[in-house]
Motif scaffolding. Sequence first.
Motif, PDB file in Angstrom:
ATOM      1  N   GLY A   1      -9.063  15.605   9.444  1.00 55.77           N
ATOM      2  CA  GLY A   1     -10.127  15.498   8.318  1.00 55.77           C
ATOM      3  C   GLY A   1      -9.776  16.270   7.213  1.00 55.77           C
ATOM      4  N   ASP A   2      -8.661  16.877   7.119  1.00 54.95           N
ATOM      5  CA  ASP A   2      -8.200  17.774   5.866  1.00 54.95           C
ATOM      6  C   ASP A   2      -7.139  17.264   5.105  1.00 54.95           C
ATOM      7  OD1 ASP A   2      -6.349  18.193   7.848  1.00 54.95           O
ATOM      8  OD2 ASP A   2      -6.333  20.477   7.766  1.00 54.95           O
ATOM      9  N   ALA A   3      -6.837  16.100   5.110  1.00 56.17           N
ATOM     10  CA  ALA A   3      -5.846  15.541   4.363  1.00 56.17           C
ATOM     11  C   ALA A   3      -6.141  15.615   2.762  1.00 56.17           C
ATOM     12  CB  ALA A   3      -5.541  14.202   4.846  1.00 56.17           C
ATOM     13  N   ASP A   4      -5.339  15.869   1.950  1.00 53.68           N
ATOM     14  CA  ASP A   4      -5.468  15.791   0.543  1.00 53.68           C
ATOM     15  C   ASP A   4      -5.343  14.251   0.185  1.00 53.68           C
ATOM     16  OD1 ASP A   4      -5.465  18.624  -0.870  1.00 53.68           O
ATOM     17  OD2 ASP A   4      -3.859  18.372   0.817  1.00 53.68           O
TER      18      ASP A   4
ATOM     19  N   TRP B   1      -8.798   4.074  12.759  1.00 51.66           N
ATOM     20  CA  TRP B   1      -8.586   4.793  11.543  1.00 51.66           C
ATOM     21  C   TRP B   1      -9.546   4.359  10.265  1.00 51.66           C
ATOM     22  CZ3 TRP B   1      -2.592   3.856  12.835  1.00 51.66           C
ATOM     23  CH2 TRP B   1      -2.146   4.884  13.571  1.00 51.66           C
TER      24      TRP B   1
ATOM     25  N   ASP C   1     -11.887   6.843  10.140  1.00 47.46           N
ATOM     26  CA  ASP C   1     -11.292   8.108   9.775  1.00 47.46           C
ATOM     27  C   ASP C   1     -11.313   7.838   8.297  1.00 47.46           C
ATOM     28  OD1 ASP C   1     -11.430   8.907  12.458  1.00 47.46           O
ATOM     29  OD2 ASP C   1      -9.246   8.626  12.551  1.00 47.46           O
ATOM     30  N   LEU C   2     -10.793   6.906   7.676  1.00 51.96           N
ATOM     31  CA  LEU C   2     -10.534   6.805   6.361  1.00 51.96           C
ATOM     32  C   LEU C   2     -11.751   6.605   5.618  1.00 51.96           C
ATOM     33  CD1 LEU C   2      -8.219   6.274   4.287  1.00 51.96           C
ATOM     34  CD2 LEU C   2      -8.509   3.893   4.705  1.00 51.96           C
TER      35      LEU C   2
ATOM     36  N   HIS D   1     -12.849  10.279   5.075  1.00 56.90           N
ATOM     37  CA  HIS D   1     -11.856  10.985   4.241  1.00 56.90           C
ATOM     38  C   HIS D   1     -12.499  10.663   2.695  1.00 56.90           C
ATOM     39  CE1 HIS D   1      -8.037  12.349   2.316  1.00 56.90           C
ATOM     40  NE2 HIS D   1      -8.281  10.968   1.642  1.00 56.90           N
TER      41      HIS D   1
ATOM     42  N   GLY E   1     -11.792  12.676  -0.595  1.00 54.22           N
ATOM     43  CA  GLY E   1     -10.275  12.426  -0.623  1.00 54.22           C
ATOM     44  C   GLY E   1      -9.955  11.254  -1.298  1.00 54.22           C
TER      45      GLY E   1
ATOM     46  N   ARG F   1     -15.739  12.338   1.864  1.00 56.53           N
ATOM     47  CA  ARG F   1     -15.296  13.810   1.648  1.00 56.53           C
ATOM     48  C   ARG F   1     -14.706  13.909   0.440  1.00 56.53           C
ATOM     49  NH1 ARG F   1     -14.121  13.503   7.249  1.00 56.53           N
ATOM     50  NH2 ARG F   1     -12.171  13.376   6.879  1.00 56.53           N
TER      51      ARG F   1
ATOM     52  N   VAL G   1      -6.875   8.221  -1.658  1.00 58.91           N
ATOM     53  CA  VAL G   1      -6.275   7.011  -0.924  1.00 58.91           C
ATOM     54  C   VAL G   1      -5.388   6.381  -1.821  1.00 58.91           C
ATOM     55  CG1 VAL G   1      -6.473   5.112   0.380  1.00 58.91           C
ATOM     56  CG2 VAL G   1      -8.175   6.955   0.708  1.00 58.91           C
TER      57      VAL G   1
ATOM     58  N   VAL H   1      -4.629  10.121   1.942  1.00 53.30           N
ATOM     59  CA  VAL H   1      -4.046   9.298   3.034  1.00 53.30           C
ATOM     60  C   VAL H   1      -3.318   8.391   2.280  1.00 53.30           C
ATOM     61  CG1 VAL H   1      -4.925   7.598   4.704  1.00 53.30           C
ATOM     62  CG2 VAL H   1      -6.213   9.861   4.633  1.00 53.30           C
TER      63      VAL H   1
END
Length: 480
Positions: free
Chosen positions: A282-285, A307, A310-311, A314, A319, A317, A321, A287
Amino acid sequence: MIQGTGSNVGKSMLVAGLARAFTRRGLRVAPFKPQNMSNNAAVTNDGGEIGRAQALQARAAQQPAHTDMNPILLKPETDTGAQIIVQGKRRGTMRASDYRRDKSTLLAAALESFDRLCAGVDLVLIEGAGSPAETNLRQGDIANMGFACAAGVPVILVGDIHRGGVIAQIVGTQAVLDDIDLARIRGFAVNRFKGDVALFDAGRDDIADRTGWPCLGVVPWFNEAWRLPAEDMMDIRSQPGGACKVVVPQLERMANFDDLDPLSAEPEVSVEIIPPGRPLPGDADLVLLPGSKSTIGDLAFFRSQGWDIDLLGHVRRGGHVLGLCGGYQMLGNSIDDPEGIEGRAGKFQGLGLLDVDTVMTGDKEVVQRNAIALPGREPVTGYEIHIGRTDGTDCSRPWLEVDGRPEGAASANGRIRGSYLHGLFSSDAFRSRFLNELGHRSDATYEEGVEETLEALATHLEQHMDLDFLWSLAEAPTQR
């Protein structure tokens, strides 16, 4: 010919290092691998496909990559079948059982390419595949002893001490080979030793006594190997704790993941390959959805892991992609495969994060490209290798110009992007701006780092292998 006692003993790296070392001696050198199995392909100047390891070896030899350097390339599409590339061009798809029965017919193409290479250089360094000790594969073999015997080339057998049992690896290989194959072997080498090499003197001598083969060297572990482009996805080096976290879902048919190499070389970037069964962090800058040899199948696999949920989290939030090639196709609204090129014909729902749609077509795009990244106009070089055409509203926001035409798509907020262009992160200027947009700094000079590593690898092998002896073992190949 460098053959190994098994897969992943370091054959590819040794050939690359030897290619640079002998090139530094003033020889014209070319790499060659009769048969490779990899979805991580490179595009050559003549518009074909070869294994990425052979492209790196060509670079080490300071030669342009050519389809003759890897005439037979197998690109797995399912657990039992693979696309077959012959001298750079797609010949079709074949089941493993059929290929094992018919592969001897491809020997002529391999020998034809080999002969052309030999005509233009002083030394050809040949890489085997897997191990010659797999006696069940010997009939019709074109990857190891079958090719060595047909071409009349000497063989050096390499064992990997890091995985343990290297004496048994080498002595055991001798025990199972027949006399015709044994007659091709001229010596052995031991790779990936950690510690004081002198501690293995007794082991080295034991192998020599048992086999009657001379040792060309015990090669210590090369610590900088991670800086070279990875042939296998799991060889990509991650630096945990990097300020910028790039998350990559491990697709079943992940392809052309060399896009990750420049990112993994960044000191401040952590590239995390997420295996099946684990959620996307959940803390990815960022994906990054990579290329795929089977986009529709990998899209179903992506969903089966959860996934897709999850995406979406992301994205909510805030994020970023990025989808490249097959990953780009997955991000769209739909993928239509009317002719069943990837399997079952039909139209399949995409992830819906980009307002684009893809139609699979029989024509395969395999071409090197020069591009300009937008809006900064940084020069980028890369390649396309895909089937399918993508279009839609988000294509009105291209973020690349490829040979003067717009390329790629972006969401209205710019956080979700896709493109067919591989290799764009090799551009230091573009990579720096891209990471800056994520709030992080770039410190690496990627291409310069690869060259420095190839030079260091050549020096490493010059120190630990008897290259004069190796050169003396070279023979003119069989005339046909």
